[in-house]
Each structure stands twice: as C-alpha cells, then as structure tokens.
Write an enzyme that holds these catalytic residues in place. Structure first.
Site: not given
Ligand code: OMP
Length: 220
Positions: A107, A109
């Site tokens: 990921k 963010h």
C-alpha cells in the site's frame, strides 16, 4: 506400521468428509499429479465449521509445545486461519498471542507497508496455512518474516499430503523442516486420512485409491 490418530485430526477429517471439503475422485494438483483426493479448506465457511477448524488448529499447536508470540497467516488463505486460531488459543487455552498477515500488494497510502497486525521484529513467529504441496507459498512467508526481523519458530498447516517432491525422496514438508530448522505441525496427514477411512469402513474403493497413490508418491 500403525498410526495413532489424534482426536483433533479425527475431528477435522470427520468434519471435512461430512461437508464435502475432503473429496474423492480424480483431481489435478498444482504439481500436475492426478490425486484420488482433494482437501478444499476454503469450503469450511460457516461459523460452525470455522470454529471446528480453529479448535483443531489450536489443539495441534498447543500439543506441539511450540512457544511463539505471533501467528502469521500468508495472504490470502492464511489470513482467516491466523485470526480464528488466535482467538481459539485464547478461548480454549488462555494463551494470548498476536496475529499478523501480509498484503499481496504493497500500500502506498494510509498506514503504509505490506504487513497488517502485530509487528514481527524480534518476535517468535509461527506461520499458519492450509495445505503445503510444493511449499511455494510457505517459502515466500519465510522470506517475509526474515525481512521483517522476526524469528521463525514453526509452521502449522491443516493437511500434510506427505508426497515426494519432484526431484528426490523427501516431501515438501521434510525439505522445509530441513531448510528452516523449525518443525511443521500438521493437523492431519495423508496417513491419518487413510487410517480414518480404514476404521470408518464402507469406503473400500476410496481407500484402495489412496493406498495406490501413497505407494506411488508417498513418503510414508
Ligand atoms: P504449494 O504452494 O505448492 O505448497 O501448494 C499449496 C496449494 O495446493 C494450496 O494452497 C491449494 O491451492 C492446493 N491444494 C489444496 O488446497 N488441497 C489439496 O488437497 C491439494 C492441493 C494441491 O494442488 O496440491
């Protein structure tokens, strides 16, 4: 040679037979072999069956005596196994452990990182997964733990198919134990399934097919 069928192995086999999770017929495996049986843990999807699966895992882990801090479930199939077994170890044995899993895609963010749950750094880690055939998925998990600074102390799986690898006499589980130096704790094995069918009776054809397969590909 007799097999001492553990109560948790017998209960998982019985549950799997009753819910078509353990099937007999002709199945092509990831390895390309044609197997007379197939175990599909993904079909244990009701609360009742997950509870039985968690109980079997917790009993096998507890009996093994392996001490650890974090149960690591590799994505995707290991994730629910880690969560339910973590809860069951608490409920049945009063053992408090943490759980963690990896994302398949990192990921970029939010909380970031590819790991979710307890940090592995400096922790004793037990990997939990459904079936080890060639061991590809497990070897990836071992690498993740190493990268995160965790200490691998064991691996647990629902079924050890006890099959010879492509090149050699050892099974994937035996090779992994040798490579990592840690034990693999199987809730049930191919040998357990054969023993169970023998005691249960009425499944002679399936039993014969399993025996023939074991003779051809088995390590036990
Ligand atoms: P490896 O990653 O090669 O060890 O293969 C494990 C996978 O084999 C599992 O995640 C399943 O997709 C699959 N499998 C079963 O789930 N049950 C079986 O009885 C046999 C297999 C298999 O294809 O060998």
């Amino acid at each position: 040679q007799t097999t001492q069928l553990k109560p948790y192995a017998a209960s998982l086999i019985s549950l799997s037979l009753g819910s078509d999770v353990l099937l007999f017929g002709s199945f092509t495996l990831k390895s390309g072999r044609t197997s007379p049986y197939f175990f599909n843990a993904g079909l244990l999807h009701s609360g009742e069956k997950l509870l039985a699966l968690a109980s079997a895992f917790a009993a096998a882990i507890h009996e093994s005596g392996v001490q650890f801090d974090v149960l690591f479930g590799p994505a995707y199939k290991g994730i629910p196994l880690a969560a339910i077994t973590c809860v069951e170890l608490q409920r049945s044995f009063g053992r408090t452990v943490n759980y963690a899993f990896n994302r398949k895609e990192a990921k970029d963010h939010g909380e970031g990182g590819s790991l979710v749950g307890a940090p592995l750094k400096g922790q004793r880690v037990l990997i939990i997964d459904d079936v080890i055939t060639a061991g590809t998925a497990i070897r990836e998990a071992v690498e993740i733990i190493k990268l995160q600074g965790g200490q691998l102390v064991g691996i647990t799986e629902s079924l050890d198919r006890q099959e010879r690898g492509k090149d050699g006499e050892a099974s994937a589980v035996q090779s992994i134990e040798k490579e990592t130096g840690v034990p693999v704790i199987a809730v049930m094995t191919m040998k357990d399934i054969i023993a169970y069918l023998g005691v249960k009776g009425g499944m002679d054809e399936q039993l014969r097919a399993m025996e023939a397969y074991r003779q051809q590909y088995g390590v036990v």
